[in-house]
Design a protein around this motif. Structure first.
Motif, PDB file in Angstrom:
ATOM      1  N   ARG A 159       0.826  -1.201   0.000  1.00 56.23           N
ATOM      2  CA  ARG A 159       0.000   0.000   0.000  1.00 56.23           C
ATOM      3  C   ARG A 159       0.866   1.260   0.000  1.00 56.23           C
ATOM      4  O   ARG A 159       0.568   2.231  -0.710  1.00 56.23           O
ATOM      5  N   ILE A 160       1.918   1.251   0.799  1.00 56.06           N
ATOM      6  CA  ILE A 160       2.824   2.400   0.811  1.00 56.06           C
ATOM      7  C   ILE A 160       3.417   2.634  -0.572  1.00 56.06           C
ATOM      8  O   ILE A 160       3.475   3.767  -1.068  1.00 56.06           O
ATOM      9  N   ASP A 161       3.841   1.550  -1.224  1.00 57.62           N
ATOM     10  CA  ASP A 161       4.414   1.669  -2.573  1.00 57.62           C
ATOM     11  C   ASP A 161       3.398   2.205  -3.569  1.00 57.62           C
ATOM     12  O   ASP A 161       3.718   3.043  -4.416  1.00 57.62           O
ATOM     13  N   SER A 162       2.155   1.699  -3.471  1.00 57.92           N
ATOM     14  CA  SER A 162       1.134   2.149  -4.438  1.00 57.92           C
ATOM     15  C   SER A 162       0.790   3.617  -4.217  1.00 57.92           C
ATOM     16  O   SER A 162       0.600   4.370  -5.185  1.00 57.92           O
ATOM     17  N   LEU A 163       0.707   4.051  -2.943  1.00 53.74           N
ATOM     18  CA  LEU A 163       0.450   5.472  -2.676  1.00 53.74           C
ATOM     19  C   LEU A 163       1.587   6.335  -3.179  1.00 53.74           C
ATOM     20  O   LEU A 163       1.381   7.441  -3.700  1.00 53.74           O
ATOM     21  N   ARG A 164       2.797   5.812  -3.008  1.00 57.80           N
ATOM     22  CA  ARG A 164       3.963   6.572  -3.459  1.00 57.80           C
ATOM     23  C   ARG A 164       3.964   6.693  -4.979  1.00 57.80           C
ATOM     24  O   ARG A 164       4.226   7.771  -5.531  1.00 57.80           O
ATOM     25  N   GLN A 165       3.672   5.603  -5.658  1.00 57.73           N
ATOM     26  CA  GLN A 165       3.627   5.649  -7.116  1.00 57.73           C
ATOM     27  C   GLN A 165       2.497   6.549  -7.602  1.00 57.73           C
ATOM     28  O   GLN A 165       2.644   7.276  -8.581  1.00 57.73           O
ATOM     29  N   PHE A 166       1.363   6.491  -6.913  1.00 61.13           N
ATOM     30  CA  PHE A 166       0.242   7.350  -7.283  1.00 61.13           C
ATOM     31  C   PHE A 166       0.622   8.813  -7.124  1.00 61.13           C
ATOM     32  O   PHE A 166       0.265   9.666  -7.937  1.00 61.13           O
ATOM     33  N   ALA A 167       1.366   9.114  -6.054  1.00 59.87           N
ATOM     34  CA  ALA A 167       1.805  10.488  -5.811  1.00 59.87           C
ATOM     35  C   ALA A 167       2.829  10.947  -6.834  1.00 59.87           C
ATOM     36  O   ALA A 167       3.074  12.140  -6.980  1.00 59.87           O
ATOM     37  N   PHE A 168       3.448  10.009  -7.554  1.00 62.55           N
ATOM     38  CA  PHE A 168       4.466  10.339  -8.553  1.00 62.55           C
ATOM     39  C   PHE A 168       3.878  10.641  -9.923  1.00 62.55           C
ATOM     40  O   PHE A 168       4.612  10.949 -10.855  1.00 62.55           O
ATOM     41  N   LEU A 169       2.547  10.530 -10.055  1.00 59.16           N
ATOM     42  CA  LEU A 169       1.924  10.709 -11.367  1.00 59.16           C
ATOM     43  C   LEU A 169       1.079  11.972 -11.393  1.00 59.16           C
ATOM     44  O   LEU A 169       0.368  12.288 -10.432  1.00 59.16           O
ATOM     45  N   ASP A 170       1.167  12.695 -12.497  1.00 55.44           N
ATOM     46  CA  ASP A 170       0.286  13.829 -12.738  1.00 55.44           C
ATOM     47  C   ASP A 170      -1.117  13.287 -12.991  1.00 55.44           C
ATOM     48  O   ASP A 170      -1.323  12.462 -13.888  1.00 55.44           O
ATOM     49  N   GLN A 171      -2.078  13.725 -12.177  1.00 59.77           N
ATOM     50  CA  GLN A 171      -3.407  13.117 -12.207  1.00 59.77           C
ATOM     51  C   GLN A 171      -4.181  13.436 -13.479  1.00 59.77           C
ATOM     52  O   GLN A 171      -5.079  12.686 -13.854  1.00 59.77           O
ATOM     53  N   GLN A 172      -3.863  14.541 -14.151  1.00 65.56           N
ATOM     54  CA  GLN A 172      -4.589  14.882 -15.385  1.00 65.56           C
ATOM     55  C   GLN A 172      -4.093  14.100 -16.591  1.00 65.56           C
ATOM     56  O   GLN A 172      -4.875  13.722 -17.457  1.00 65.56           O
ATOM     57  N   THR A 173      -2.783  13.854 -16.649  1.00 63.24           N
ATOM     58  CA  THR A 173      -2.212  13.247 -17.858  1.00 63.24           C
ATOM     59  C   THR A 173      -1.612  11.861 -17.641  1.00 63.24           C
ATOM     60  O   THR A 173      -1.332  11.158 -18.608  1.00 63.24           O
ATOM     61  N   GLY A 174      -1.389  11.478 -16.380  1.00 59.73           N
ATOM     62  CA  GLY A 174      -0.748  10.200 -16.109  1.00 59.73           C
ATOM     63  C   GLY A 174       0.756  10.225 -16.289  1.00 59.73           C
ATOM     64  O   GLY A 174       1.416   9.177 -16.182  1.00 59.73           O
ATOM     65  N   LEU A 175       1.351  11.391 -16.544  1.00 54.04           N
ATOM     66  CA  LEU A 175       2.794  11.498 -16.729  1.00 54.04           C
ATOM     67  C   LEU A 175       3.491  11.583 -15.375  1.00 54.04           C
ATOM     68  O   LEU A 175       2.888  11.939 -14.357  1.00 54.04           O
ATOM     69  N   LEU A 176       4.780  11.258 -15.349  1.00 47.07           N
ATOM     70  CA  LEU A 176       5.570  11.451 -14.139  1.00 47.07           C
ATOM     71  C   LEU A 176       5.535  12.923 -13.747  1.00 47.07           C
ATOM     72  O   LEU A 176       5.596  13.804 -14.611  1.00 47.07           O
ATOM     73  N   ASN A 177       5.470  13.199 -12.439  1.00 50.55           N
ATOM     74  CA  ASN A 177       5.277  14.576 -11.996  1.00 50.55           C
ATOM     75  C   ASN A 177       6.505  15.150 -11.302  1.00 50.55           C
ATOM     76  O   ASN A 177       7.560  14.522 -11.239  1.00 50.55           O
ATOM     77  N   ARG A 178       6.341  16.347 -10.773  1.00 47.19           N
ATOM     78  CA  ARG A 178       7.452  17.045 -10.127  1.00 47.19           C
ATOM     79  C   ARG A 178       7.952  16.304  -8.885  1.00 47.19           C
ATOM     80  O   ARG A 178       9.153  16.296  -8.603  1.00 47.19           O
ATOM     81  N   VAL A 179       7.028  15.671  -8.133  1.00 46.69           N
ATOM     82  CA  VAL A 179       7.446  14.927  -6.938  1.00 46.69           C
ATOM     83  C   VAL A 179       8.399  13.798  -7.324  1.00 46.69           C
ATOM     84  O   VAL A 179       9.414  13.561  -6.661  1.00 46.69           O
ATOM     85  N   ARG A 180       8.077  13.114  -8.421  1.00 46.35           N
ATOM     86  CA  ARG A 180       8.952  12.035  -8.881  1.00 46.35           C
ATOM     87  C   ARG A 180      10.290  12.599  -9.362  1.00 46.35           C
ATOM     88  O   ARG A 180      11.356  11.997  -9.148  1.00 46.35           O
ATOM     89  N   LEU A 181      10.248  13.760  -9.999  1.00 42.20           N
ATOM     90  CA  LEU A 181      11.489  14.391 -10.439  1.00 42.20           C
ATOM     91  C   LEU A 181      12.389  14.700  -9.244  1.00 42.20           C
ATOM     92  O   LEU A 181      13.594  14.441  -9.282  1.00 42.20           O
ATOM     93  N   GLU A 182      11.813  15.255  -8.185  1.00 45.90           N
ATOM     94  CA  GLU A 182      12.599  15.555  -6.998  1.00 45.90           C
ATOM     95  C   GLU A 182      13.208  14.293  -6.402  1.00 45.90           C
ATOM     96  O   GLU A 182      14.358  14.282  -5.956  1.00 45.90           O
ATOM     97  N   GLU A 183      12.423  13.226  -6.378  1.00 42.64           N
ATOM     98  CA  GLU A 183      12.917  11.941  -5.881  1.00 42.64           C
ATOM     99  C   GLU A 183      14.098  11.459  -6.704  1.00 42.64           C
ATOM    100  O   GLU A 183      15.122  11.009  -6.172  1.00 42.64           O
ATOM    101  N   GLN A 217      -9.873  20.257 -21.208  1.00 43.39           N
ATOM    102  CA  GLN A 217      -9.437  18.945 -21.696  1.00 43.39           C
ATOM    103  C   GLN A 217      -8.521  19.090 -22.904  1.00 43.39           C
ATOM    104  O   GLN A 217      -7.558  18.340 -23.054  1.00 43.39           O
ATOM    105  N   PHE A 218      -8.809  20.064 -23.767  1.00 46.25           N
ATOM    106  CA  PHE A 218      -7.931  20.285 -24.920  1.00 46.25           C
ATOM    107  C   PHE A 218      -6.530  20.664 -24.462  1.00 46.25           C
ATOM    108  O   PHE A 218      -5.538  20.220 -25.042  1.00 46.25           O
TER     109      PHE A 218
END
Length: 596
Positions: A159-183, A217-218
């Protein structure tokens, strides 16, 4: 006596991983809550916890049977649990010299039995533990109980891993986000040299316009299209992060070199061509910034700040790409500080003021009007040039309240002169933002009515760049001003938009030749002919011709012979504070029919 706490040999790496868990300390998680209930029921234990160990404390992501949300780390049983990858069990804390004096044993909650399964990452870092606690002694766990505790611990880690991975994704596009970049920046601390790259795809204003015209959305689809195109240009397998709404980031191996510069040039050239999104061609406004990662000198927040500064500078200046330079950060920090201070200055009664520069009839020397010029005296920075703070304000929403402040001061001053029987026309600069809506015009018309001021005592100057953004809106607002008798002048004439067909349709009464055109007309034949041509064109279009920046008598004479109507510049009169202007005005004698 509390025993000294043991410290894992990988403590520094462990703390970095804990800091990047992306667990919301105050937000309950239903999965963790279910695990707590099942664990408490199976072990028939009064207390069940999921603890996370930081440097000085442990805090509980989930708990049952305990009121506290955290404890100091030096009294934590879980500090011992993370030293192994097997369940850590204390059958009777009072009989264990490590814990018998522990305040959690001698006081609330009165721990006697503890069984904790360490929460260990795949690379061996202990984050905390899943534990059951009793206020009575118990015997050791049997093999089945150990297996169940391990299984529950495994579920918590999943669960910790899944929350962490979820936090690493931009919710609008599914791309890796700034939090993942910092990591990932942190993960490169001990690796060979890498560089961080940030790419501004469009300006925030353009994104806002896209959302208003084509929908949210566009705008998200457009970022995905840009991401896909960028992925074809960077080395295969390169992760691309969505750093913000309009910006991507990625890493490249090595530092500043010919290969990296060639890559940036390729990317910049590709995005000069429009991208198709939903059948609509969209022109990006790219800016690429890069910086070499050196963890010995710069902290994580500064990496992102500096590389974003470089990308924003490249986009704003239209140069495509650029490496971060130390002075750039200082300049942008000053710009941010000035914008913050400007908001305060607008509320102050003493920081902002107006100076006035006279304008004369080119042939008679008669004083015709003055131009209002904004001045800012910061209490600590001293005098701040309008050439520095006005362009900053024009890039933000600050320009609107700033322009309204100026026009209120001008109307009040012109009215005072008018009521005293010494009327004097005043020219005021307005920005493109002031003319792309009705607020400024409505405010000005209301002020004229409130002060009972004749409109012909005002002139508004706007630059040709205002036409680039909203030409129809600009024309509509200028027409409203002209209909009541306010003069309108095109400032910096001959250096900007220069769409002559459109300029001819504007309700302008005057054009002001930009000072940059006049610098060399006394010595350069081509410059002189250009200025004479511009004056001739303006005259044929029916404009009153005004020249600013007159620095010497020779320039004045050339402009007079070419047909210029009005002149302004240091050779004639410098900008003056209000008191100085009024004293000068009392003593000024125009040469009447003689030349200046």
């Amino acid at each position: 006596m509390i025993q000294p706490i043991p410290t894992p040999i990988n403590e520094a790496a462990r703390l970095r991983r804990v800091a990047g868990l992306c667990l919301d300390e105050g937000m309950p998680d239903p999965v963790f809550e279910d695990i707590m209930e099942l664990l408490q029921t199976y072990f028939d234990a009064p207390i069940a916890l999921i603890s996370i160990l930081e440097e000085q404390r442990q805090w509980f992501k989930a708990s049952r049977g305990l009121c506290a949300t955290e404890t100091p780390r030096n009294v934590s049983f879980c500090t011992y649990a993370i030293l192994t990858d097997e369940p850590f069990v204390v059958t009777d804390a009072l009989a264990d010299e490590r814990f018998r004096d522990n305040p959690l044993v001698t006081g609330y909650p009165g721990i006697r039995f503890y069984a904790g399964m360490p929460l260990i990452t795949e690379d061996g870092l202990g984050l905390g533990s899943l534990c059951v606690i009793d206020t009575k002694p118990r015997g050791p766990l049997n093999p089945e109980q150990q297996a169940v505790l391990k299984r529950f611990g495994s579920l918590v880690m999943h669960r910790i891993d899944s929350l962490r991975q979820f936090a690493f994704l931009d919710q609008q596009t599914g791309l890796l986000n700034r939090v993942r970049l910092e990591e990932d920046i942190n993960n490169r601390r001990n690796q060979e040299l890498h560089s961080l790259v940030a790419i501004d795809m469009v300006s925030p204003q353009m994104l806002n316009d896209i959302v208003k015209a084509l929908g949210y959305q566009f705008s998200q689809d457009l970022m995905l299209v840009m991401h896909e195109e960028l992925a074809t240009l960077v080395p295969p397998g390169t992760p691309i992060y969505r750093v913000s709404q309009t910006r991507f980031g990625f890493f490249i191996a090595g530092g500043r070199c010919a290969a990296s510069d060639a890559l940036f040039t390729t990317i910049a050239q590709r995005f000069k061509r429009p991208l198709m999104c939903g059948g609509i061609p969209i022109q990006s406004q790219i800016g690429i910034g890069a910086i070499e990662l050196d963890h010995r000198q710069v902290s994580l927040p500064d990496w992102l700040r500096m590389v974003v500064s470089a990308s924003d500078d490249a986009r704003t200046k239209g140069k495509g790409w650029g490496w971060y330079e130390p002075g750039l950060g200082r300049a942008q920090q000053r710009a941010f500080m000035l914008l913050s201070a400007l908001a305060e200055a607008l509320q102050s009664s003493y920081q902002l003021r107006l100076a006035y520069q006279p304008r004369f009839d080119a042939n008679t020397g008669e004083l015709l009007s003055v131009e209002a010029l904004l001045r800012w005296e910061h209490p600590f920075l001293g005098a701040v040039s309008p050439a520095e703070f006005v362009p900053l304000a024009e890039r933000t929403s600050m320009i609107r309240p700033l322009s309204l402040w100026v026009i209120r001061q001008v109307v009040a001053q012109v009215s005072a002169w008018y009521q005293a029987g010494h009327p004097l026309k005043v020219s005021v600069n307005v920005s493109a933002e002031d003319l792309d809506g009705s607020q400024f015009t409505d405010t000005l018309l209301g002020l004229l009515e409130d002060w009972a001021l004749p409109p012909e005592l005002l002139e508004l100057e706007f630059t040709e760049s205002a036409l680039c953004q909203s030409p129809e809106l600009v024309r509509e607002q200028l027409q409203r001003l002209r209909e009541i008798g306010i003069d309108v002048a095109i400032d910096d004439f001959g250096t900007g938009y220069s769409n002559w067909t459109y300029l001819r349709q504007l309700p302008a009464t005057a054009v002001k030749l930009d000072r940059s055109l006049l610098c060399n007309i006394g010595t350069d034949e081509r410059d002189r002919r250009l200025v004479e041509t511009l004056i001739g064109l303006g005259l044929r279009l029916g404009y009153r011709i005004v020249a600013e920046g007159i620095e010497d008598a020779a320039t004045l004479e050339i402009l007079r012979r070419a047909g210029c109507h009005e002149v302004q510049g240091f050779h004639l009169a410098r900008p003056m504070e209000l008191g100085v202007l009024e004293a000068w005005r009392e003593t000024y004698q125009s040469p009447s029919s003689q030349a200046l």
